[in-house]
Design an enzyme around this catalytic site. Structure first.
Site, PDB file in Angstrom:
ATOM      1  N   LYS A 153       3.334  31.301 -36.605  1.00  0.00           N
ATOM      2  CA  LYS A 153       2.154  31.931 -36.008  1.00  0.00           C
ATOM      3  C   LYS A 153       1.827  33.274 -36.679  1.00  0.00           C
ATOM      4  CE  LYS A 153       0.879  28.861 -32.983  1.00  0.00           C
ATOM      5  NZ  LYS A 153      -0.235  27.967 -33.369  1.00  0.00           N
ATOM      6  N   TYR A 213       8.580  29.104 -34.695  1.00  0.00           N
ATOM      7  CA  TYR A 213       7.211  29.196 -34.166  1.00  0.00           C
ATOM      8  C   TYR A 213       6.610  30.588 -34.437  1.00  0.00           C
ATOM      9  CZ  TYR A 213       3.559  28.685 -30.504  1.00  0.00           C
ATOM     10  OH  TYR A 213       2.381  28.608 -29.795  1.00  0.00           O
TER      11      TYR A 213
HETATM   12  P1  NAP Z   1      -0.256  21.020 -26.206  1.00  0.00           P
HETATM   13  O1  NAP Z   1      -0.749  20.866 -24.813  1.00  0.00           O
HETATM   14  O2  NAP Z   1       1.158  20.680 -26.522  1.00  0.00           O
HETATM   15  O3  NAP Z   1      -1.237  20.235 -27.192  1.00  0.00           O
HETATM   16  C1  NAP Z   1      -1.010  20.217 -28.572  1.00  0.00           C
HETATM   17  C2  NAP Z   1      -1.765  19.060 -29.182  1.00  0.00           C
HETATM   18  O4  NAP Z   1      -1.510  19.037 -30.590  1.00  0.00           O
HETATM   19  C3  NAP Z   1      -1.304  17.709 -28.617  1.00  0.00           C
HETATM   20  O5  NAP Z   1      -2.407  16.917 -28.301  1.00  0.00           O
HETATM   21  C4  NAP Z   1      -0.489  17.146 -29.767  1.00  0.00           C
HETATM   22  O6  NAP Z   1      -0.468  15.733 -29.854  1.00  0.00           O
HETATM   23  C5  NAP Z   1      -1.236  17.699 -30.973  1.00  0.00           C
HETATM   24  N1  NAP Z   1      -0.442  17.605 -32.175  1.00  0.00           N
HETATM   25  C6  NAP Z   1       0.881  17.901 -32.322  1.00  0.00           C
HETATM   26  N2  NAP Z   1       1.285  17.640 -33.576  1.00  0.00           N
HETATM   27  C7  NAP Z   1       0.205  17.167 -34.244  1.00  0.00           C
HETATM   28  C8  NAP Z   1       0.000  16.716 -35.563  1.00  0.00           C
HETATM   29  N3  NAP Z   1       0.987  16.722 -36.472  1.00  0.00           N
HETATM   30  N4  NAP Z   1      -1.238  16.300 -35.920  1.00  0.00           N
HETATM   31  C9  NAP Z   1      -2.239  16.295 -35.025  1.00  0.00           C
HETATM   32  N5  NAP Z   1      -2.111  16.703 -33.748  1.00  0.00           N
HETATM   33  C10 NAP Z   1      -0.892  17.129 -33.357  1.00  0.00           C
HETATM   34  O7  NAP Z   1      -0.429  22.546 -26.704  1.00  0.00           O
HETATM   35  P2  NAP Z   1      -1.416  23.721 -26.213  1.00  0.00           P
HETATM   36  O8  NAP Z   1      -0.663  24.549 -25.251  1.00  0.00           O
HETATM   37  O9  NAP Z   1      -2.740  23.181 -25.876  1.00  0.00           O
HETATM   38  O10 NAP Z   1      -1.494  24.571 -27.572  1.00  0.00           O
HETATM   39  C11 NAP Z   1      -2.549  24.444 -28.519  1.00  0.00           C
HETATM   40  C12 NAP Z   1      -2.369  25.499 -29.604  1.00  0.00           C
HETATM   41  O11 NAP Z   1      -2.348  26.802 -29.015  1.00  0.00           O
HETATM   42  C13 NAP Z   1      -1.067  25.367 -30.393  1.00  0.00           C
HETATM   43  O12 NAP Z   1      -1.285  25.707 -31.734  1.00  0.00           O
HETATM   44  C14 NAP Z   1      -0.174  26.383 -29.712  1.00  0.00           C
HETATM   45  O13 NAP Z   1       0.847  26.801 -30.567  1.00  0.00           O
HETATM   46  C15 NAP Z   1      -1.159  27.480 -29.400  1.00  0.00           C
HETATM   47  N6  NAP Z   1      -0.736  28.365 -28.324  1.00  0.00           N
HETATM   48  C16 NAP Z   1      -0.508  27.913 -27.051  1.00  0.00           C
HETATM   49  C17 NAP Z   1      -0.101  28.810 -26.062  1.00  0.00           C
HETATM   50  C18 NAP Z   1       0.175  28.381 -24.648  1.00  0.00           C
HETATM   51  O14 NAP Z   1       0.608  29.227 -23.843  1.00  0.00           O
HETATM   52  N7  NAP Z   1      -0.050  27.139 -24.268  1.00  0.00           N
HETATM   53  C19 NAP Z   1       0.087  30.159 -26.370  1.00  0.00           C
HETATM   54  C20 NAP Z   1      -0.151  30.583 -27.671  1.00  0.00           C
HETATM   55  C21 NAP Z   1      -0.574  29.683 -28.643  1.00  0.00           C
HETATM   56  P3  NAP Z   1       0.618  14.853 -29.034  1.00  0.00           P
HETATM   57  O15 NAP Z   1       0.024  14.749 -27.675  1.00  0.00           O
HETATM   58  O16 NAP Z   1       0.657  13.555 -29.763  1.00  0.00           O
HETATM   59  O17 NAP Z   1       1.895  15.603 -29.081  1.00  0.00           O
END
Ligand code: NAP
Length: 257
Positions: free
Chosen positions: A162, A158
């Site tokens: 990133k 990851y």
């Molecule tokens: P999340 O709640 O897990 O949501 C991720 C979404 O991406 C889900 O709806 C998932 O679908 C979808 N997804 C996964 N694989 C996919 C694919 N191959 N094609 C299309 N859609 C796909 O994550 P989040 O926390 O909102 O994170 C969103 C972004 O922010 C990510 O890039 C993450 O790395 C980044 N981020 C998050 C945090 C944090 O603290 N949460 C911190 C830094 C960066 P499914 O529901 O089908 O799995």
């Protein structure tokens, strides 16, 4: 007096992984800003709640199911969005997965899956959408990086993806600037979503305790919310942000470098 440009013209935005979490908040915010929004997620049925929330509050959204790591699916999805909502010129590469493990336990599959969604996904989506942006001579690409790009135990895959997103962002900013397309990255810190909830489960800590512990380390004294990230995305998508490109904005409640 200097004239302040209208912040938002109406455009078509695509937000990947917008069925829930940060992506859903970004989709809702861009719709509130006046844009038409394609809510893209792995399965179309998982976009229903976000699409409904936008359409019920007077916005315009369509749900699109596609795996961002699948080139044919991406081409098809972007063509469908262009047909139904008009040329997509705002792209938010947000879809993401975690496959955390210490290096000695990390499988090839864990590595490839994370690279596939984050890096290949951002590449395929950007390549498909830039054709419309170049033709329209206007565009915004906003990529989701993470503070994990700076290194994080158990996240070799990851963190590499990133960090890769940051190099990808800066390179696209250089290539696409002449077409009035800006490309920026948001690097969130700890945001309360299903993703961080899953991490808490993996390490066996109740989510509330996990959030409270994270908040203690954050200068502003709280965990982030999806709306915090949506606000940053809204800024990068604005007309008046046209001179901001190739930047990585840490949205983490304190300094990161
Ligand atoms: P999340 O709640 O897990 O949501 C991720 C979404 O991406 C889900 O709806 C998932 O679908 C979808 N997804 C996964 N694989 C996919 C694919 N191959 N094609 C299309 N859609 C796909 O994550 P989040 O926390 O909102 O994170 C969103 C972004 O922010 C990510 O890039 C993450 O790395 C980044 N981020 C998050 C945090 C944090 O603290 N949460 C911190 C830094 C960066 P499914 O529901 O089908 O799995």
């Amino acid at each position: 007096m200097t004239e302040v440009p209208a912040p938002y013209d109406q455009r078509t935005a695509v937000v990947t992984g917008a069925g829930r979490g940060i992506g859903a908040a970004v989709a809702l915010r861009l719709a509130a800003d006046g844009h038409r929004v394609a809510v893209l997620d792995l399965r179309e049925e998982d976009t229903a709640a976000t699409v409904e929330a936008i359409n019920n509050s007077g916005g315009k959204a369509v749900g699109v199911g596609a795996d961002v790591a699948d080139a044919a699916a991406v081409e098809q999805a972007v063509a469908r969005i262009a047909g139904e909502l008009g040329a997509p010129t705002i792209l938010v590469n947000n879809a993401g997965i975690l496959r955390d493990n210490l290096l000695f336990k990390m499988t090839d599959t864990d590595w490839d899956a994370v690279m596939g969604v984050h890096l290949r996904g951002a590449f395929l989506m950007s390549r498909a959408v830039q054709a419309h942006q170049v033709q329209q001579k206007w565009g915004r690409i906003i990529n989701l990086s993470s503070t994990s790009a700076l290194g994080n135990r158990g996240q070799a895959n990851y963190a590499a993806a990133k960090a890769g997103i940051q190099g990808f962002t800066k390179t696209l900013a250089i290539e696409l600037g002449r077409y009035n397309v800006t490309v920026n990255a948001i690097a969130p810190g700890f945001i309360s979503t299903d993703m961080t909830r899953a991490t808490a489960e993996r390490v066996g800590v109740p989510f509330e305790d996990f959030v409270a512990h994270a908040a203690k380390e954050i200068p502003v004294g709280r965990a982030g919310t999806p709306a915090d990230i949506a606000a940053a995305a809204s800024f990068f998508a604005r007309e008046e942000a046209s001179f901001v490109s190739g930047q990585v904005l840490y949205v983490a409640g304190g300094p990161k470098a």
